[in-house]
Design an enzyme around this catalytic site. Sequence first.
Site, PDB file in Angstrom:
ATOM      1  N   ASP A 114     106.020  54.304 -38.174  1.00  0.00           N
ATOM      2  CA  ASP A 114     106.376  55.264 -39.229  1.00  0.00           C
ATOM      3  C   ASP A 114     106.238  56.713 -38.793  1.00  0.00           C
ATOM      4  O   ASP A 114     106.662  57.616 -39.528  1.00  0.00           O
ATOM      5  CB  ASP A 114     105.526  55.015 -40.479  1.00  0.00           C
ATOM      6  CG  ASP A 114     105.901  53.710 -41.151  1.00  0.00           C
ATOM      7  OD1 ASP A 114     107.098  53.373 -41.142  1.00  0.00           O
ATOM      8  OD2 ASP A 114     105.003  53.030 -41.680  1.00  0.00           O
ATOM      9  N   ASP A 172     113.810  48.484 -40.875  1.00  0.00           N
ATOM     10  CA  ASP A 172     113.534  49.889 -41.204  1.00  0.00           C
ATOM     11  C   ASP A 172     113.352  50.747 -39.948  1.00  0.00           C
ATOM     12  O   ASP A 172     113.604  51.950 -39.943  1.00  0.00           O
ATOM     13  CB  ASP A 172     112.245  50.025 -42.031  1.00  0.00           C
ATOM     14  CG  ASP A 172     112.008  48.917 -43.025  1.00  0.00           C
ATOM     15  OD1 ASP A 172     112.485  47.796 -42.785  1.00  0.00           O
ATOM     16  OD2 ASP A 172     111.324  49.144 -44.026  1.00  0.00           O
TER      17      ASP A 172
HETATM   18  N1  GLY Z   1     109.827  51.338 -44.661  1.00  0.00           N
HETATM   19  C1  GLY Z   1     109.267  50.777 -45.808  1.00  0.00           C
HETATM   20  C2  GLY Z   1     110.185  50.601 -46.948  1.00  0.00           C
HETATM   21  O1  GLY Z   1     111.370  50.780 -46.880  1.00  0.00           O
HETATM   22  O2  GLY Z   1     109.663  50.228 -47.986  1.00  0.00           O
END
Ligand code: GLY
Length: 388
Positions: A114, A172
């Site tokens: 992240d 993601d």
């Molecule tokens: N990257 C986490 C989400 O999209 O909830």
Amino acid sequence: MKLKKIITILLTALVVTSANAQKQNVKKIWNDVEKQLSILYKESLSNRMKQEVFPRTLHNDSLKLVSSGDWTSGFWPGILWMTYEYTGKQEWKTKAEEFTALMSREPKNRSSHDVGFKVYNSYGQAYRLTGEETYKKQIVEAAATLASRFNATTGCIRSWDFNKWQYPVIIDNMMNLELLFAATRLTNDSSYYKIAVSHANTTLKNHFRPDYSSWHVVDYDTITGNVISKSTHQGYADESAWARGQAWALYGYTMCYRETKDIRYLEQAEHVASFLLNHPALPNDMIPYWDFNLPDFKTASRDASAAAIIAAALYELKNYSHQKKKYKKAANKILANLTKSYRATPGTHKGFILLHSTGHKPANGEVDVPIIYADYYYLEALLRQQKK
Ligand code: GLY
């Protein structure tokens, strides 16, 4: 005057009038946005704790603030930067600088992939709009952090360090590659670019089903590089299409095409767009339910965040694809519907802009609430709509 000339003059007048009306409409939306964000700014300051300073969502109508370590922290400074971009007002720049400065631990934080979301949406926006060296340094530092999570045997970057998996990679994670591409541009060090391409290629190979929907989590064996399992974390089922995951895939491959001009990424983005736009479970207003494969949609919540990400991605994809008209029309429809039917009334909801997002339904977390990343991609879509 010849009839042809009269018709041309009338048509030109019509186009100019409707362009002016659209500009006025956008101005009105941004007025509302500014009103909301002024509230969210004040609420964030008055509710702040030591570390928890970044607005994330509403929980039982109370503002939930998170620390810079949370994956969503960078969206708030990014929102402030984009508001500065549209308005040109110094006050938004000052607020954006204030919250970007509070992200200073994150470029070195190796605890998850992240770092891409956190740093590129804050320092990345800051650097794009100001060109200041200090922001550039943070972007490059963060890229080195993200690169430290790459494993040559699996060919990709590890997403999470928690739970049951050996080497989990989530769809993601495609979003975080933008940070690596930026770092290569800024330093001429191609290692970041190579890692991004390896991750995108490995994901292309392993994350997609024949219909171009994607699994959420692919777990890898770090000794052999083989796939151990394909499953979900935030979707309805391992074999379902979690809405926001599909949105990340669309945005991610569109961005990878921008950065590499590799035609396979453009084709992948087009395939994902087809999956989304032609899906029988996509409602008429084009704001998806939180998953495309629910057994019952009657009481299901929508995910406005997925819709905002899809709209932002389609505005970019239209510039690269032969299907320009189709993507533009779809993005305009999504944005118009978010604006008309999913916005909070100005002065309410502690200043969040969009209602009705779903964060993590299987854990009953953040269901049918405002969430900061929905607002981020909504504003990005608004800005992109204006850029021809
Ligand atoms: N990257 C986490 C989400 O999209 O909830």
